[in-house]
Scaffold this motif. Structure first.
Motif, PDB file in Angstrom:
ATOM      1  N   TYR B 283     -24.681  45.938  74.945  1.00  0.00           N
ATOM      2  CA  TYR B 283     -24.112  45.975  73.597  1.00  0.00           C
ATOM      3  C   TYR B 283     -25.232  46.070  72.558  1.00  0.00           C
ATOM      4  O   TYR B 283     -25.171  46.856  71.609  1.00  0.00           O
ATOM      5  N   GLU B 294     -29.846  44.483  63.050  1.00  0.00           N
ATOM      6  CA  GLU B 294     -29.663  43.059  62.771  1.00  0.00           C
ATOM      7  C   GLU B 294     -28.595  42.469  63.686  1.00  0.00           C
ATOM      8  O   GLU B 294     -28.772  41.401  64.270  1.00  0.00           O
ATOM      9  N   GLU B 295     -27.471  43.194  63.835  1.00  0.00           N
ATOM     10  CA  GLU B 295     -26.407  42.709  64.705  1.00  0.00           C
ATOM     11  C   GLU B 295     -26.858  42.750  66.169  1.00  0.00           C
ATOM     12  O   GLU B 295     -26.514  41.863  66.962  1.00  0.00           O
ATOM     13  N   LEU B 298     -28.709  39.628  66.860  1.00  0.00           N
ATOM     14  CA  LEU B 298     -27.807  38.494  67.103  1.00  0.00           C
ATOM     15  C   LEU B 298     -27.339  38.475  68.553  1.00  0.00           C
ATOM     16  O   LEU B 298     -27.350  37.432  69.219  1.00  0.00           O
ATOM     17  N   ILE B 299     -26.899  39.648  69.029  1.00  0.00           N
ATOM     18  CA  ILE B 299     -26.338  39.746  70.374  1.00  0.00           C
ATOM     19  C   ILE B 299     -27.409  39.444  71.429  1.00  0.00           C
ATOM     20  O   ILE B 299     -27.181  38.684  72.378  1.00  0.00           O
ATOM     21  N   PHE B 301     -30.195  37.730  70.951  1.00  0.00           N
ATOM     22  CA  PHE B 301     -30.672  36.355  70.832  1.00  0.00           C
ATOM     23  C   PHE B 301     -29.718  35.394  71.531  1.00  0.00           C
ATOM     24  O   PHE B 301     -30.125  34.516  72.277  1.00  0.00           O
ATOM     25  N   ARG B 302     -28.434  35.586  71.299  1.00  0.00           N
ATOM     26  CA  ARG B 302     -27.518  34.576  71.809  1.00  0.00           C
ATOM     27  C   ARG B 302     -27.304  34.682  73.312  1.00  0.00           C
ATOM     28  O   ARG B 302     -26.783  33.759  73.920  1.00  0.00           O
ATOM     29  N   ASN B 318     -35.884  41.412  59.576  1.00  0.00           N
ATOM     30  CA  ASN B 318     -35.365  40.058  59.417  1.00  0.00           C
ATOM     31  C   ASN B 318     -36.439  39.066  59.864  1.00  0.00           C
ATOM     32  O   ASN B 318     -36.384  38.523  60.965  1.00  0.00           O
ATOM     33  N   GLN B 321     -35.710  35.349  61.264  1.00  0.00           N
ATOM     34  CA  GLN B 321     -35.138  35.331  62.603  1.00  0.00           C
ATOM     35  C   GLN B 321     -36.170  35.772  63.631  1.00  0.00           C
ATOM     36  O   GLN B 321     -36.194  35.273  64.764  1.00  0.00           O
ATOM     37  N   CYS B 324     -38.176  32.775  64.521  1.00  0.00           N
ATOM     38  CA  CYS B 324     -37.414  31.885  65.409  1.00  0.00           C
ATOM     39  C   CYS B 324     -37.474  32.421  66.835  1.00  0.00           C
ATOM     40  O   CYS B 324     -37.670  31.661  67.801  1.00  0.00           O
ATOM     41  N   ALA B 327     -40.692  31.801  68.448  1.00  0.00           N
ATOM     42  CA  ALA B 327     -40.783  30.404  68.885  1.00  0.00           C
ATOM     43  C   ALA B 327     -40.027  30.217  70.205  1.00  0.00           C
ATOM     44  O   ALA B 327     -40.506  29.533  71.119  1.00  0.00           O
TER      45      ALA B 327
END
Lengths: 625, 625
Positions: B283, B294-295, B298-299, B301-302, B318, B321, B324, B327
């Motif tokens: 995805y 950006e989206e 998110l996908i 990262f999670r 971004n 993020q 993060c 890290a």
């Protein structure tokens, strides 16, 4: 001087003016002047008829006129106005050559040119005219005129004797008020001149002599300071006083404070001096009193009064400058942390959560508190940055997720409330508009009975009238206020529009309230986008979906109502039927009269334009669609 | 069935309708129906005449009508439209009771109510009507209808024999297209049903039997997946395929990618599974391809694909993020510093100097570079905060002061350029308006010669016409476009307005350019305020004074030109003389025609409203006044 009475010749003014113009064109000033003087034609014409020719031939003018009295007469009659435009417009306007002139300086230009010419021709003969030329200038050059008289006195023995000092002074006193001339003579710091003027005036020597004697005894700078102060020329007085040495500084400071002349005073001392610091200190206190703590901070800081600067910055909430000042004061870590917490509190009060977090993280060394503050401010991105920077992902579970879910609920509730308010106002607006339309129609029926078109256009005009009808009550009083103050007034008025049912400006108030709803929803785009992202990041796809849908629906609801609420066509222009084949002059006039009512509404044109939505923010998440 | 020909009775429709209504009111459905059928009156009237009464008496209706054919006739003739409003409006409209009905569901409501009633009365007798009631619904309930037929077959032996399976299926095929029914029968996953339908259809058994046989051999979930895929019901297909075990996951993934059904697919797996991660990965790649990095981040990262997430965040810029994610990847200090420098570079490109400074100071540990970047971005306050934080006041001398002085020069030059541009555009605007006014007058002279008022109102209307005249060229094509697309179009058009002398929309372009100047100057208020403060802080009072004065003058110059440029009165309303005592219907009409030209200009109303200046910023320093 002219023989008067029944035998006085009658002259046709136009013919006379034509003759005068001819003379002037031929540079026959004498003839022109004599004629104008006799027939009381305004002497400004001598110049205004053709300024360039006059200025080029000033010496000829003086030589032709010759008489000191006549020249004085001409000078005293001078006015800034161009009488060829006001009093004596030329017969054939197009034939007048287009002249470039800066009218506002006309008198000064003539005075200066005449004076130079008179000095060339015969300075001592035209002494009084020269004085006149100084006095007529704006502002009058009284000091220079007095100086001339003093020169006259000095040259007196050698003087051919055209004009005595006596005579000149008398003449000057005839032109200018005694008190004014006395003050100006004092202002030259020339005691001989002062005494001369005082003697010619009606002043009692007992009144001025002691003062003058006292002054004469003083040191030169202090003397001038006293004179300036007496004449209320405070900035000049400060200049002289500053040269009188440190022992007079307290007096200096008092005068500065009395007259609030801090800016002028600071210019008189170098930044490194003690006086400069003392003055800055006083200035800072003054600025704080005037509720300008930020500027006070600047003044304190740059003179090294750091403690006071810090105080001022604390008042103004200027936290970055406050921290700089604390560093200049060599604060310890602990002191700095305390200050930072204090400042952070103020930032939170102003809802500046980002600033508060910087203070807490970097100065109070309390990143946990910083994260909590950021979450309170919905600054998810920055909160996560700190969490990962300090490797404290446990906070995600304990605080971030609950905050996100709470924010989602709050947003949904807010959107719902805005939708309800919007629909409520919109419905009420349509009711109010209908009522006003009815009132309008009834009034029209009274004014123009049997006017068959009135039904046709009432639809179109009603929307306009609503607002206009109301604001017309304000218009006639507003028209007298200047543009600036009416702007301020309008601001105040804005808040006065009452949403109370039946208030005369209810429709305007409703438009305002509707616009407010639109703006408040539209302004959420960035916030909602960010919230959606972090809901998704932590797997709350359902919550995110719900919020995205609700926001989308709210935006659609608002936007779809724009044409009904802010239809600019309907509002500003009459519908076409007004000009149908059946329209009569009367019917059209009726519509026009309606329209005239509209004009005042344009005073707040922004209320009648649909609010601009920010289309640049891509707030929606594609992955939720 | 009705005898036709010359002997056929002629009925007056209104009388007939009145009679039908009477019967319906008395719940005499039989009489009403017979009459309506004979005289070909639309059967919807049975319901529309009084929906509530009909729904309350559905069983009576069925019992009175009794015939299956008649009921089928009624059901097939049903339409969403309310024919008492369209075809047969009642004679006395006010007498009709106001009924609340959600019209868009009328047919579905009748079908469901009728079916329930028929099942109560005699389910097997009304079998065909029940099928009709399923088929008539929108969307048609073909699966349920097929299910009913299967039930019929199962109960066949016990069945009284009203309707055979044969008959029912034949009837259904008469109502619905064969292909569609076959697909829906497949969709029930009931092979007996499929074969039954196939047999009744014209299909060649060689065509469908091999396929069915192949399907029969499969495992149930996989079988259903194949059917769904065959019917292009991809989300359902995915649901079944996901239950087929890990060995089918590659096939699953392919289908997801083929149909871009990532969102649906992710819902089928728990976040902790490998499948979920693989799907997320795919995805994310898809979102990057679609330019939604950006989206994608998110996908990625999670699902824990941090390396890919970092890549996505680097693309989207971004930076928080990205940090993060770094890290989460356990970057070393050095790696983090490198990343921060990279991100800072991107921020500087976007002129986000504050962000770049945070990156450089906190992650690259290079506060000196951070200060330089802040100075470049005119963020004096933040630059000084860092300077004092790291106790490096030497940078004030080496960099801050030169930067401040440079900024002062740049601002002065910018203001000068804006003033020149503004005056230039303003002059040109007045020329263009005059030209358009002349053109307007000339045209008017042609159209309405001997109209003495034309001179009087030309002054007032000219300003309007300028813009309108031009935009009218666009108006008639624009009117066909929907509000939304015309908005987009206008945006594009905005940039098309040409400032070239003589271009048709030159005046609109000039208004735009003038507004642009005003906005760009107004937006400097905060920046200028900050620059003034720091110039004063470091003792450059003269420079500050110069800047404050120049800015003040520029703002005054702009504001004083507002009435001339954006006078809304002149623009929208005709001057009063139009209605003077000498005005005639012709003269007024002439003005009106002018006005009609104006309307299109309102499409860009914001151009004709003076730009709003930000009065909330107190940019001026009191201590410089």
């Amino acid at each position: 001087q002219v023989p008067r009475g029944n035998l006085e010749t009658i002259h046709h003014r136009a013919l006379v003016l034509a003759q005068v113009r001819k003379w002037l064109d031929r540079i026959q000033f004498k003839e022109a002047f004599e004629c104008m003087r006799k027939l009381r034609i305004n002497l400004n014409l001598l110049y205004d008829h053709n300024p360039k020719v006059f200025l080029d031939n000033v010496e000829t003018f003086i030589k032709q006129i010759e008489s000191v009295n006549y020249i004085n007469l001409f000078l005293t009659e001078l006015k800034e106005e161009d009488i060829t435009k006001t009093m004596y417009p030329p017969l054939e306007p197009s034939s007048a050559p287009e002249q470039l002139r800066s009218d506002c300086k006309k008198v000064n230009i003539i005075c200066d040119t005449m004076r130079t010419a008179m000095e060339n021709v015969n300075a001592s003969k035209y002494c009084l005219s020269i004085l006149t030329s100084h006095v007529k200038k704006s502002p009058p050059e009284l000091e220079i005129a007095l100086q001339r008289i003093r020169e006259l006195r000095e040259r007196a023995p050698a003087n051919g004797g055209f004009t005595s000092v006596e005579e000149a002074l008398k003449y000057l006193l005839y032109l200018v008020d005694v008190g004014e001339l006395y003050d100006h003579s004092l202002g030259t710091y020339d005691f001989d001149l002062v005494v001369m003027v005082a003697e010619k005036s009606q002043k009692d020597p007992k009144e001025y002599l002691p003062f003058l004697n006292q002054l004469k005894k003083m040191e030169s700078n202090y003397q001038r300071y006293c004179i300036d102060k007496h004449l209320k020329r405070y900035p000049k007085a400060l200049g002289h006083l500053s040269k009188c040495g440190a022992e007079h500084f307290p007096e200096f400071l008092n005068l500065v404070k009395d007259q609030s002349l801090y800016k002028e005073a600071l210019k008189l001392y170098l930044p490194d001096t003690q006086e400069y610091k003392t003055l800055s200190d006083a200035y800072g206190e003054y600025l704080i009193e005037k509720h300008l703590p930020e500027e006070a901070g600047l003044i304190f800081f740059r003179c090294g009064a750091f403690q006071k600067a810090l105080g001022a910055y604390l008042i103004s909430g200027n936290w970055k400058q406050a921290l700089c000042t604390a560093a200049a004061l060599h604060y310890t870590e602990d002191q700095l942390a305390g200050l930072a917490r204090n400042l952070a509190g103020k930032c939170i009060e102003k809802r500046k959560f980002g600033d508060a977090a910087v203070l807490l993280e970097q100065y109070a060394k309390d990143y946990e508190e910083a994260v909590l503050i950021l979450l309170e401010g919905a600054a998810w991105e920055e909160a996560l940055r700190l969490i990962y920077r300090y490797n404290r992902t446990d906070i995600v579970e304990t605080n971030v997720k609950p905050s996100l879910l709470e924010a989602q609920i709050n947003h949904l509730e807010f959107l719902e409330a805005q939708k309800v308010a919007f629909s409520h106002h919109q419905k009420r607006l349509s009711v109010v508009r209908k009522l006003k339309e009815q009132a309008q129609n009834e009034q029209q029926d009274l004014e123009a009975p049997h006017c068959p078109e009135s039904d046709l256009f009432s639809d179109a005009s009603s929307v306009v009238t609503t607002a206009s009808e109301a604001s017309s009550k304000y218009s006639h009083s507003n028209s007298r206020i200047s543009a600036r103050s009416s702007k301020n007034r309008r601001k105040a008025e804005r808040k006065k529009h009452s949403l109370k049912e039946g208030s005369p400006l209810e429709d305007v108030a409703l438009l305002e309230a509707l616009g407010e709803v639109v703006r408040s929803v539209d302004s959420l785009k960035g916030e909602v986008h960010s919230l959606l992202k972090y809901l998704v990041l932590f797997g709350y796809d359902g919550h995110a979906q719900e919020l995205q849908q609700s926001f989308q629906e709210t935006l659609h609801l608002l936007e779809h109502s724009f044409p009904e609420i802010w239809s600019s066509d309907v509002q500003v222009f009459p519908a076409n039927p007004v000009l149908g084949p059946d329209s009569t002059a009367n019917s059209i006039t009726a519509v026009y009269n309606q329209q005239k009512w509209v004009a005042p509404a344009v005073q707040e044109p922004e209320l009648f334009v649909p609010p601009k939505l920010n289309k640049n923010i891509q707030w929606k998440l594609n992955l939720l669609q």
